[in-house]
Write a protein that holds these residues in place. Structure first.
Motif, PDB file in Angstrom:
ATOM      1  N   ILE A  44       6.234  -1.143  10.653  1.00 52.52           N
ATOM      2  CA  ILE A  44       6.972  -2.291  11.181  1.00 52.52           C
ATOM      3  C   ILE A  44       8.348  -2.404  10.533  1.00 52.52           C
ATOM      4  O   ILE A  44       9.372  -2.562  11.211  1.00 52.52           O
ATOM      5  N   PHE A  45       8.407  -2.320   9.211  1.00 55.35           N
ATOM      6  CA  PHE A  45       9.694  -2.485   8.545  1.00 55.35           C
ATOM      7  C   PHE A  45      10.643  -1.319   8.837  1.00 55.35           C
ATOM      8  O   PHE A  45      11.849  -1.516   8.995  1.00 55.35           O
ATOM      9  N   ARG A  46      10.107  -0.110   8.909  1.00 61.10           N
ATOM     10  CA  ARG A  46      10.975   1.042   9.189  1.00 61.10           C
ATOM     11  C   ARG A  46      11.531   0.989  10.615  1.00 61.10           C
ATOM     12  O   ARG A  46      12.695   1.341  10.843  1.00 61.10           O
ATOM     13  N   THR A  47      10.708   0.600  11.580  1.00 59.51           N
ATOM     14  CA  THR A  47      11.169   0.594  12.973  1.00 59.51           C
ATOM     15  C   THR A  47      11.956  -0.657  13.310  1.00 59.51           C
ATOM     16  O   THR A  47      12.872  -0.612  14.136  1.00 59.51           O
ATOM     17  N   LEU A  48      11.623  -1.776  12.679  1.00 60.22           N
ATOM     18  CA  LEU A  48      12.294  -3.033  13.015  1.00 60.22           C
ATOM     19  C   LEU A  48      13.604  -3.194  12.252  1.00 60.22           C
ATOM     20  O   LEU A  48      14.649  -3.502  12.841  1.00 60.22           O
ATOM     21  N   PHE A  91       5.988 -10.137  15.549  1.00 62.99           N
ATOM     22  CA  PHE A  91       6.001  -8.672  15.484  1.00 62.99           C
ATOM     23  C   PHE A  91       5.236  -8.206  14.254  1.00 62.99           C
ATOM     24  O   PHE A  91       4.483  -7.232  14.311  1.00 62.99           O
ATOM     25  N   PHE A  92       5.441  -8.923  13.146  1.00 63.58           N
ATOM     26  CA  PHE A  92       4.754  -8.511  11.921  1.00 63.58           C
ATOM     27  C   PHE A  92       3.259  -8.773  12.036  1.00 63.58           C
ATOM     28  O   PHE A  92       2.441  -7.916  11.679  1.00 63.58           O
ATOM     29  N   VAL A 116       7.243  -9.669   1.664  1.00 61.73           N
ATOM     30  CA  VAL A 116       6.685 -10.167   2.923  1.00 61.73           C
ATOM     31  C   VAL A 116       5.251  -9.683   3.089  1.00 61.73           C
ATOM     32  O   VAL A 116       4.337 -10.445   3.439  1.00 61.73           O
ATOM     33  N   TYR A 117       5.033  -8.400   2.828  1.00 60.70           N
ATOM     34  CA  TYR A 117       3.699  -7.804   2.986  1.00 60.70           C
ATOM     35  C   TYR A 117       2.681  -8.473   2.056  1.00 60.70           C
ATOM     36  O   TYR A 117       1.599  -8.877   2.480  1.00 60.70           O
ATOM     37  N   HIS A 134       1.449  -5.373  12.617  1.00 63.09           N
ATOM     38  CA  HIS A 134       0.911  -4.922  11.330  1.00 63.09           C
ATOM     39  C   HIS A 134      -0.570  -5.221  11.217  1.00 63.09           C
ATOM     40  O   HIS A 134      -1.384  -4.329  11.019  1.00 63.09           O
ATOM     41  N   GLU A 135      -0.947  -6.468  11.411  1.00 59.71           N
ATOM     42  CA  GLU A 135      -2.333  -6.871  11.193  1.00 59.71           C
ATOM     43  C   GLU A 135      -3.284  -6.218  12.188  1.00 59.71           C
ATOM     44  O   GLU A 135      -4.352  -5.723  11.829  1.00 59.71           O
TER      45      GLU A 135
END
Length: 456
Positions: free
Chosen positions: A149-153, A259-260, A166-167, A264-265
């Motif tokens: 998520i962090f790399r693509t967003l 989105f997260f 955040v994680y 992610h979840e």
């Protein structure tokens, strides 16, 4: 092993207050086993009339044929508002439509190909983090999915300080937020205020503050012409084709939060259960998947990223992931409500009644699927499975509100699974059988532990 773990289903009849306590701990175990056969179930309680619809015809009516007549439930919104605000996951009507018009272009085919190198970097990092021995794989997959998520967003890895906070804060938020279950489904009148634990309020506020900082920083970079061409930039610069407006920073914070959560979840849940099912299935099947994964060998050896087309080399891995989604859909229940009087299977529903559609029960419904509770990934080679899937396979929902990131999630999962199977062999630990339960998503009560060995 072919019969994977089931929830600890309650007896058919239990006292209401005991049911309420069970529900706070876990959605799934409060449901009686007969729902895997029932066409519809009805509950009438003070302030709440609820039905679970389990027939393909009613599911299509609610989600596809007349979705405007069955919007998202306000009870769900109340349970999620601290974290998600006014995001696309909880809005309805014109506001939801405007948000989707801005968000959807970022997840079209071409953009998905653009994000693939970032997915690959996250998959590489996940494979390298794993170690020989007993591993709690849910936590590892949470880390991997958050990294994607962090790399693509935002074009930063999970090692970035803000991304890491955040994680970690989100994991604390999950542990403190079972009240979501109550706010979503128990018989509280919609006008009654919901009370959240202090830690839940604190973690939600911290997550939103961190996302606000990342979003405001990106907005400044966009205005300065220095922003990277990633999903955040795409979404924040896309104009609604009908109104010409874009998301402001506050609106974007709501969208990044979902989105997260969704990206992610849910992905972490699906990946962890897939690896468990692979580990407990016949060893020959895992060996077949590992042979498919060897298509990645040249890229692993050279450190170069493969093209998006590499995914075509993994049909068995994709089918295995589909079968895991059928048995363990990350979001077990979708909640809608009626906007007018309805009649389902001869039962009258007044305006404001709650309609529950359960991907969990549809994926295991004994009138839809042969050997409904068995893990049989080879079933996806059978042409008849297309018919069963049309009636009972909705892990990403369906209709206008189908998950906009479904294609993203499938590509991410297949790539990560292939990359892990290239390096690692997964084995079950006999005395650590996971018990599925659900708060936000379907997770294991005490985690999913596997034995990992480096693949020769």
């Amino acid at each position: 092993m072919t019969r994977p773990p089931m929830p600890e289903h309650r007896a058919e009849r239990v006292p209401f207050w005991r049911h309420l306590g069970m529900f706070r701990r876990d959605i799934l175990s409060t449901q009686p086993a007969r729902l895997y056969r029932a066409k519809m179930a009805e509950v009438k309680l003070p302030f709440l009339h609820s039905v679970m619809v389990n027939t393909p015809e009613l599911v299509r009516l609610v989600l596809s044929a007349r979705p405007r007549d069955f919007p998202k439930s306000d009870r769900v919104r109340e349970g999620l508002r601290l974290l998600l605000g006014n995001s696309v996951f909880v809005t309805n009507g014109a506001e939801w439509a405007r948000q989707r018009r801005i968000i959807d272009p970022a997840f079209e085919g071409g953009r998905l190909r653009d994000t693939f190198p970032a997915m690959w970097d996250a998959a590489q990092a996940a494979a390298r983090r794993l170690q020989t021995g007993q591993v709690e794989i849910e936590e590892e997959m949470s880390h991997a999915a958050a990294d994607v998520i962090f790399r693509t967003l935002f074009s930063v890895p999970i090692a970035d300080d803000t991304a890491t906070e955040v994680y970690r804060t989100f994991r604390a938020h999950q542990r403190s937020a079972p009240i979501l279950n109550l706010a979503a489904l128990v018989p509280l009148p919609v006008w009654m205020p919901r009370f959240f634990p202090r830690q839940t309020r604190a973690t939600a506020a911290r997550i939103r503050a961190l996302i606000t900082h990342m979003t405001a920083t990106r907005m400044a970079a966009i205005q300065a012409g220095t922003a990277p061409d990633d999903l955040a930039t795409k979404i924040m610069t896309t104009r609604d084709p009908e109104t010409g407006t874009t998301f402001d920073t506050a609106e974007m914070v709501d969208q990044v939060a979902i989105f997260f959560l969704a990206g992610h979840e849910t992905s972490a849940s699906a990946l962890a259960w897939t690896l468990y099912l692979i580990a407990t299935h016949h060893p020959d099947w895992q060996n077949k998947l590992a042979r498919e994964a060897q298509a990645l060998a040249p890229y692993v050896a050279t450190g170069t990223a493969p093209e998006f087309g590499v995914l075509k080399h993994f049909p068995l891995i994709r089918d295995t992931f589909r079968e895991a989604l059928r048995l363990y859909p990350p979001v077990p229940m979708l909640v809608r409500e009626t906007t007018q009087a309805e009649c389902f299977r001869g039962r009258p529903l007044a305006r404001g009644a709650q309609v529950i559609i359960s991907p969990w029960h549809l994926g295991r419904h004994e009138s839809i699927w042969p050997d409904a509770h068995d893990f049989r990934p080879e079933r996806w080679h059978n042409p008849a499975t297309k018919h069963h899937a049309r009636d009972g396979f909705i892990p990403f929902s369906t209709g206008p509100r189908v998950c906009t990131g479904a294609g993203f999630a499938m590509a991410e999962a297949v790539l990560i699974l292939a990359r892990l199977l290239h390096d690692w062999e997964f084995r079950a630990i006999p005395d650590r059988v996971p018990v599925p339960m659900a708060h936000m998503t379907v997770r294991a009560r005490d985690g999913i532990w596997l034995e990992l060995r480096a693949r020769e």
